[in-house]
Write a protein that holds these residues in place. Structure first.
Motif, PDB file in Angstrom:
ATOM      1  N   HIS B 263     -52.695 -17.487 -16.729  1.00 18.37           N
ATOM      2  CA  HIS B 263     -54.216 -16.844 -16.451  1.00 18.37           C
ATOM      3  C   HIS B 263     -55.157 -18.525 -16.989  1.00 18.37           C
ATOM      4  CE1 HIS B 263     -57.654 -14.879 -15.444  1.00 18.37           C
ATOM      5  NE2 HIS B 263     -57.692 -14.946 -16.234  1.00 18.37           N
ATOM      6  N   GLN B 299     -57.508  -8.647  -3.423  1.00 17.27           N
ATOM      7  CA  GLN B 299     -57.692  -7.873  -4.690  1.00 17.27           C
ATOM      8  C   GLN B 299     -57.255  -6.730  -4.750  1.00 17.27           C
ATOM      9  OE1 GLN B 299     -57.506 -11.111  -6.656  1.00 17.27           O
ATOM     10  NE2 GLN B 299     -58.895 -10.619  -8.220  1.00 17.27           N
ATOM     11  N   TYR B 301     -54.923  -4.717  -4.627  1.00 16.18           N
ATOM     12  CA  TYR B 301     -53.823  -4.304  -5.389  1.00 16.18           C
ATOM     13  C   TYR B 301     -54.115  -3.420  -7.062  1.00 16.18           C
ATOM     14  CZ  TYR B 301     -53.555  -9.068  -7.775  1.00 16.18           C
ATOM     15  OH  TYR B 301     -53.664 -10.541  -8.114  1.00 16.18           O
ATOM     16  N   LEU B 302     -55.475  -4.819  -7.573  1.00 15.78           N
ATOM     17  CA  LEU B 302     -55.705  -4.284  -9.000  1.00 15.78           C
ATOM     18  C   LEU B 302     -56.378  -3.092  -8.235  1.00 15.78           C
ATOM     19  CD1 LEU B 302     -57.435  -7.964  -9.194  1.00 15.78           C
ATOM     20  CD2 LEU B 302     -55.994  -7.327 -10.007  1.00 15.78           C
ATOM     21  N   SER B 305     -53.417   0.227  -8.501  1.00 17.22           N
ATOM     22  CA  SER B 305     -52.605  -0.018 -10.097  1.00 17.22           C
ATOM     23  C   SER B 305     -53.150   0.965 -10.747  1.00 17.22           C
ATOM     24  CB  SER B 305     -52.325  -1.109 -10.377  1.00 17.22           C
ATOM     25  OG  SER B 305     -53.773  -2.435 -11.195  1.00 17.22           O
ATOM     26  N   LYS B 306     -54.984   0.827 -11.091  1.00 18.23           N
ATOM     27  CA  LYS B 306     -55.402   1.961 -11.402  1.00 18.23           C
ATOM     28  C   LYS B 306     -56.434   3.009 -10.485  1.00 18.23           C
ATOM     29  CE  LYS B 306     -57.649  -0.103 -15.300  1.00 18.23           C
ATOM     30  NZ  LYS B 306     -58.665  -1.202 -15.534  1.00 18.23           N
ATOM     31  N   LYS B 331     -63.658 -13.439  -6.789  1.00 18.84           N
ATOM     32  CA  LYS B 331     -62.478 -12.684  -7.062  1.00 18.84           C
ATOM     33  C   LYS B 331     -62.914 -12.136  -8.687  1.00 18.84           C
ATOM     34  CE  LYS B 331     -58.713 -14.947  -5.071  1.00 18.84           C
ATOM     35  NZ  LYS B 331     -57.478 -15.861  -5.089  1.00 18.84           N
ATOM     36  N   SER B 335     -62.118  -8.674 -10.701  1.00 13.16           N
ATOM     37  CA  SER B 335     -60.739  -8.195 -11.044  1.00 13.16           C
ATOM     38  C   SER B 335     -61.554  -8.578 -13.014  1.00 13.16           C
ATOM     39  CB  SER B 335     -60.328  -9.555 -11.259  1.00 13.16           C
ATOM     40  OG  SER B 335     -60.804 -10.281 -12.526  1.00 13.16           O
ATOM     41  N   SER B 338     -63.000  -4.561 -11.984  1.00 18.70           N
ATOM     42  CA  SER B 338     -61.549  -3.590 -12.177  1.00 18.70           C
ATOM     43  C   SER B 338     -60.947  -3.543 -13.925  1.00 18.70           C
ATOM     44  CB  SER B 338     -60.264  -3.758 -11.530  1.00 18.70           C
ATOM     45  OG  SER B 338     -59.059  -3.135 -11.143  1.00 18.70           O
ATOM     46  N   LYS B 339     -60.422  -4.583 -14.209  1.00 18.74           N
ATOM     47  CA  LYS B 339     -59.980  -4.245 -15.690  1.00 18.74           C
ATOM     48  C   LYS B 339     -60.922  -3.493 -16.810  1.00 18.74           C
ATOM     49  CE  LYS B 339     -59.025  -9.529 -16.475  1.00 18.74           C
ATOM     50  NZ  LYS B 339     -59.243 -10.590 -16.089  1.00 18.74           N
TER      51      LYS B 339
END
Lengths: 266, 439
Positions: B263, B299, B301-302, B305-306, B331, B335, B338-339
């Protein structure tokens, strides 16, 4: 009339031009200060017109010595403000001024100077333009006097800004001291004429060498406050104010240089 | 800052005025003295003429103008005089000039003795009229000088402007030069004084161009060199995973470490690849709403997943930009959102037109960014202040890249609170693409 107009107008314009040039040179690093000084010039022109237009009523104040008292007050205020400028802008001192303080002092100083000098020109023109025979010579003389006065101011400004930072401040302070001393001496003369200060003995008489009315005499009067027959009080006043301004502007610098030298030596 | 133009114009005009006007004063003084002599000579001639007048003539006929008065003395007595002459003597009967006051004026007086006629003539001329006459004549030569000064001033202004034109043009050429334009400045039609400056600037541009070229090559090489070992590591990791139990703590940490490294390398490459030249080369009109929609889908899937909910609202707005850079920007923002948003949290993207600008807002229901830290989050390698932030996968370059791209695109970013009870809002203002941009 032509030469008379030149000398009178030049004397008045030069006094104001010297002050404005030094102020512009000293405050050139301050943003927007030029604008404040231009505002002072504008207010000064308006003030000169009002002072000249209402001179009849002003003269009646203070038992008919109003003109002398008002003019003397303006000159004394100029002396005090010039000393304050020298004190505040002394580069050796820590920043003791605020921009607001400078933005107030500078236009007021310029306004007072132009009001006083401008009123003299206004009264002179008003008095002499009534006789149409002299109109041309009075106007031509005034234009030449104004041109020379402003040109000397411009040259002084660029000379000052072209000097190294050390001599620049010293020369500016000396010019400020001459302006302040000159204003104090003129104010004392007016107050003596108004009987507010008792008459004192004559310090010297140099009228045989150089009269005040001659072109050179008038130029020196504007530049260094030359008078052919000054009184003792005028002399004392001149020297005190000039010294005060020199002390305000230069003393801390000397101490500062010494401190720096000591620091370097260590 | 003192302008060269103002300095030149003012000092040249001031010097010109000083010299011209002082010369005019000097000229006036000497001309007045010359005129005085001329008038005196004229008086003398008049006195000679009067001495030859017949004395029998009636005295009242003499002089009607009032500007000249005379007396003719014979044997110590006035034999004749003009009507405006005083009763007493105009001048002492000794030859020469002097001044006298009578009839409310000051007069220039002359005493002349005529040997042939054996008589004295005393003559007087009004001083103020002589002075006025002389002054008017001399002023005729001074006044054109005064009228000429504004014209000369205008000429000086034009000449100085013309003289500084090459400098102005060079300065304009430099000002208008775009950051990505590394072509040398033209040396054609340059004045000799400016050749050295232009050469120095061109040499600087050349050095900058070669440095950038080297950097570009380095980035490309580094990308290749760094990606290959990481790929090899991942293959080895995959092999190890088959040999050790899946719940092995060492394996989990090793995998996390390799992912973090990959990353970091990707982000570093993005950061150094986005240059003004690249953005300018591939700049085109883009629909920000559609782009956001595509990135959101990519994105997704991010968020899934949460178990986070994501929503896109707004209008189709067009901006001018590079799609790769804008995709990276979106992006990174998504991201990031989401994080830092907890499980089952909410994220909202909006694209709206506001006056001449297009506003993109990304809001989340995470913990938010305290006001004091809002400037710091764009610093390189800055991670959140809390320990929990440091557990999140990331290298602290995401928002740095966002800001880097925004600077290159000429857009601005502000951070504030989101409309959710908690969380932050990243507000980006782009210039709206004008029709001319499309061409």
């Amino acid at each position: 009339m032509f030469l008379n107009s030149i000398t009178l107008v030049l004397q008045e314009i030069l006094e104001a031009a010297l002050l404005i040039s030094v102020l512009l040179a000293l405050t050139q690093s301050f943003p927007k200060m030029k604008r404040w000084i231009i505002l002072g010039i504008f207010l000064g022109v308006v003030g000169a017109y009002l002072f000249g237009a209402y001179i009849g009523s002003i003269s009646e104040w203070f038992d008919y010595v109003g003109q002398e008292i008002v003019s003397a007050s303006m000159q004394l205020s100029i002396s005090v403000l010039v000393a304050l400028i020298a004190f505040l802008l002394n580069p050796a001192r820590a920043r003791v001024y605020s921009t607001v303080m400078l933005s107030t002092i500078c236009p007021v100083l310029v306004m007072l100077s132009i009001t006083r000098e401008g009123a003299e020109i206004f009264l002179y023109l008003q008095g002499n333009m009534t006789n149409s025979v002299y109109t041309r010579s009075v106007l031509a003389g005034s234009a030449i006097g104004t041109g020379i006065g402003i040109s000397i101011g411009v040259v002084l400004f660029y000379l000052l800004t072209g000097l190294s930072s050390k001599s620049y401040w010293v020369v500016s302070t000396v010019v400020l001291a001459l302006i302040g001393g000159n204003m104090a001496a003129q104010a004392i003369l007016l107050l003596t004429q108004a009987d507010w200060i008792t008459y004192s003995a004559q310090l010297w008489d140099s009228s045989a060498v150089l009269t005040e009315q001659s072109l050179t005499g008038r130029l020196l009067y504007s530049l260094v406050g030359y008078e052919a027959t000054p009184s003792i009080v005028q002399g004392v006043g001149y020297l005190s104010v000039a010294l005060l301004i020199l002390i305000c502007g230069l003393t801390t610098k000397i101490k500062y240089i010494e401190k720096r030298r000591q620091r370097h030596a260590q | 800052m003192r302008s060269i133009r103002t300095f030149l114009i003012l000092t040249v005009i001031a010097t010109l005025i000083l010299f011209n006007f002082i010369a005019a004063i000097q000229g006036y003084r000497s001309s007045m003295a010359e005129a005085e002599q001329l008038f005196d000579q004229q008086m003398f001639n008049t006195a000679m003429l009067i001495a030859n007048l017949p004395l029998e003539q009636n005295t009242t006929d003499f002089s009607h103008s009032g500007d000249i008065a005379f007396q003719i003395w014979k044997d110590g007595k006035i034999a004749a005089s003009s009507s405006n002459a005083p009763v007493s003597a105009i001048a002492e009967l000794t030859p020469g000039y002097g001044y006298i006051n009578f009839s409310g004026y000051r007069w220039r007086a002359l005493a002349y003795f005529d040997l042939r006629q054996n008589l004295w003539v005393t003559l007087a001329e009004r001083s103020d009229i002589r002075y006025l006459l002389a002054e008017n004549v001399i002023l005729e030569s001074v006044i054109p000088l005064l009228i000429g000064i504004p014209l000369v001033g205008l000429l000086i202004w034009l000449i100085v402007n013309q003289g500084l034109m090459p400098l102005t043009q060079l300065s304009k050429q430099l000002r208008e030069k775009k950051a990505e334009d590394l072509t040398p400045l033209s040396e054609m039609e340059l004045r000799p004084e400016l050749v050295q400056i232009t050469r120095s600037v061109n040499s600087l541009i050349e050095r900058l161009r070669s440095t950038l070229e080297r950097e570009k090559r380095f980035t490309a090489d580094a990308a290749h060199e760094m990606r290959t070992p990481i790929s090899a590591l991942k293959v080895q990791l995959h092999n190890i995973a088959e040999e050790v139990p899946a719940d092995s703590q060492s394996l989990i940490q090793l995998r996390a470490g390799v992912e973090r490294m990959q990353h970091l390398v990707e982000q570093l490459l993005v950061l150094y690849r986005s240059t003004p030249e690249q953005l300018a080369e591939n700049s085109r009109l883009l629909d920000l709403y559609t782009l956001a929609q595509d990135v959101m889908a990519e994105q997704y899937y991010l968020f899934e997943s949460k178990n986070q909910s994501i929503e896109l609202v707004g209008d189709h707005c067009t901006i001018n930009g590079n799609d790769i850079a804008l995709t990276t920007l979106l992006k990174n923002l998504l991201s990031n959102a989401s994080k830092y948003t907890p499980e089952s949290g909410q994220i909202k993207i909006s694209v709206k037109k506001q006056q001449q600008r297009v506003r993109l807002t990304v809001e989340d229901s995470g913990p938010g960014v305290p006001e004091a830290l809002r400037n710091r989050i764009f610093d390189r390698f800055y991670r959140g202040a809390h320990q929990s932030d440091r557990n999140i996968l990331g290298c602290g370059l995401g928002l740095t890249i966002v800001q880097h791209i925004l600077v290159l695109l000429g857009a601005t970013i502000t951070v504030s609170n989101s409309r959710f009870p908690t969380g932050s809002a990243f507000i980006i203002d782009f210039s709206e693409a004008k029709k001319a941009d499309a061409s």
